[in-house]
Design a protein around this motif. Structure first.
Motif, PDB file in Angstrom:
ATOM      1  N   CYS A   1      43.309 -49.854  26.869  1.00  0.00           N
ATOM      2  CA  CYS A   1      43.902 -50.801  25.913  1.00  0.00           C
ATOM      3  C   CYS A   1      45.398 -50.520  25.783  1.00  0.00           C
ATOM      4  O   CYS A   1      46.221 -51.439  25.724  1.00  0.00           O
TER       5      CYS A   1
ATOM      6  N   CYS B   1      38.443 -53.267  26.683  1.00  0.00           N
ATOM      7  CA  CYS B   1      37.745 -52.047  26.253  1.00  0.00           C
ATOM      8  C   CYS B   1      36.347 -51.989  26.882  1.00  0.00           C
ATOM      9  O   CYS B   1      35.526 -52.876  26.672  1.00  0.00           O
TER      10      CYS B   1
ATOM     11  N   CYS C   1      39.745 -43.875  27.177  1.00  0.00           N
ATOM     12  CA  CYS C   1      40.150 -44.229  28.544  1.00  0.00           C
ATOM     13  C   CYS C   1      41.598 -44.708  28.604  1.00  0.00           C
ATOM     14  O   CYS C   1      42.191 -44.773  29.676  1.00  0.00           O
ATOM     15  N   ALA C   2      42.178 -45.071  27.483  1.00  0.00           N
ATOM     16  CA  ALA C   2      43.590 -45.481  27.365  1.00  0.00           C
ATOM     17  C   ALA C   2      43.882 -46.831  28.007  1.00  0.00           C
ATOM     18  O   ALA C   2      45.030 -47.219  28.137  1.00  0.00           O
TER      19      ALA C   2
ATOM     20  N   CYS D   1      35.164 -44.880  20.740  1.00  0.00           N
ATOM     21  CA  CYS D   1      36.212 -44.848  21.768  1.00  0.00           C
ATOM     22  C   CYS D   1      36.024 -43.648  22.698  1.00  0.00           C
ATOM     23  O   CYS D   1      35.802 -42.531  22.234  1.00  0.00           O
TER      24      CYS D   1
END
Ligand code: SF4
Ligand code: SF4
Length: 345
Positions: free
Chosen positions: A233, A207, A230-231, A227
């Motif tokens: 994870c 992350c 960004c996807a 958050c």
């Protein structure tokens, strides 16, 4: 989705499961294509040499075949990809070239240069005018102005955010700078499926904004206020324990993808062709590590002069029901209806 009839602008050659049949299908497609390049032109082959640990990627033999075909016409080919948001094996140019070599997408094997489309540090980028409702401009790798033409060579497979991925996605995410990738992804946040989580901590490590954390002996938690969507994870979780929750309507992601592809295509369309490989058709993207479920037998290769036609034909050949069943919550047909609305067809 509108019914797409396979027509004279779509060349489809079937294959069997044998390697010879696959190569022959690709050769038949490229033999029949109208070639928009001339002797001496420099042509970029946009492809995806995939994330480390992915087991379903296209072997480089097909890219090698395209390189040899271009060279036989006196054309100077190179292959390229751009850096990604994820902190896996393609986040910067040096790591990405190592990943390419690991998957045999090397200069020695392919017999042509292997390049990074947004430069060594991901900062060689240009802005293109778009003029659409989500994006006035889109930012892409400077490579777009460094070739006379392009072959968009894509692997057709399922995708967790777009239902399927092939040439539209290869042009959109594939040319996009990291900032543009971020702008497209910004609405996707993680949600944990505890049953699948092995508490490895990888999602916390990758992350970029410390939104993920893991208290000792507990499952990871995600601060959705911090958050940035960004996807990475989600992409880097080997256990597929993270599912996406969308901040806005999930259709918006499909529209952003189309707007970016349309802005790129406007620049490259006169001297570009599109080839989709309908092989190793699995449930998820090549950007995810792991061995994904096969959702369709190998079908063959499609050649086309437009990415939307090529992808529509691929969906038709594989079967839209298979895409629906694999990614039930993704309104992937919106890509086609929105492309039509903005005149990208
Ligand atoms: S990467 Fe996946 S399996 Fe590992 S802790 Fe995060 S959610 Fe759990
Ligand atoms: S928690 Fe949010 S910011 Fe962190 S990696 Fe996941 S999607 Fe990206």
């Amino acid at each position: 989705m509108r019914q797409i009839v396979l027509n004279k602008n779509i060349i489809f050659k079937k294959c069997t499961s044998s390697q010879n049949s696959k190569i022959e299908a690709l050769r038949s497609v490229i033999r029949e294509m109208r070639v928009p390049f001339g002797r001496g032109d420099t042509v970029g082959i946009k492809l995806h040499w995939v994330e480390r640990g992915n087991k379903n990627y296209l072997p480089p033999i097909y890219a090698k075949e395209i390189v040899a075909w271009l060279k036989s016409m006196g054309i100077k080919p190179f292959v390229f990809d751009t850096t990604v948001l994820y902190s896996g094996g393609r986040r910067d140019a040096s790591q990405s070239i190592i990943t390419a070599r690991q998957h045999k997408y090397s200069e020695e094997y392919l017999d042509c240069p292997v390049k990074i489309g947004d430069g060594a540090d991901g900062k060689e980028v240009v802005d293109l005018s778009a003029g659409y409702k989500h994006f006035t401009n889109v930012q892409v790798g400077a490579i777009i102005h460094q070739a006379d033409g392009f072959v968009i060579f894509s692997h057709f497979k399922g995708h967790m955010e777009t239902g399927f991925g092939a040439s539209i996605k290869n042009i959109s995410m594939g040319f996009a700078s990291r900032a543009q990738k971020q702008r497209m992804h910004a609405d996707a946040k993680p949600s944990l499926k505890k049953k699948k989580c092995i508490m490895c901590g990888e999602c916390v490590r990758v992350c970029p904004v410390s939104a993920a954390s893991m208290p000792e002996d507990e499952y990871p938690i995600y601060d959705l206020g911090k958050c940035v969507g960004c996807a990475q994870c989600i992409a880097m979780c080997h256990e597929m324990a993270l599912k996406i929750i969308w901040d806005t309507d999930v259709e918006i992601f499909q529209e952003k993808l189309i707007e970016t592809a349309a802005a790129v295509w406007r620049i490259i369309q006169k001297k570009s062709i599109v080839i989709n490989a309908l092989l190793n058709i699995v449930s998820d993207c090549d950007c995810l590590p792991g061995n994904h479920k096969v959702i369709s037998p190998d079908k063959g290769f499609i050649g086309s002069y437009h990415p939307v036609s090529a992808d529509a034909a691929a969906v038709e050949i594989v079967g839209s029901g298979i895409i629906d069943k694999t990614h039930r919550d993704i309104p992937w047909p919106r890509q086609f209806s929105y492309a039509r609305e903005i005149g990208f067809e």
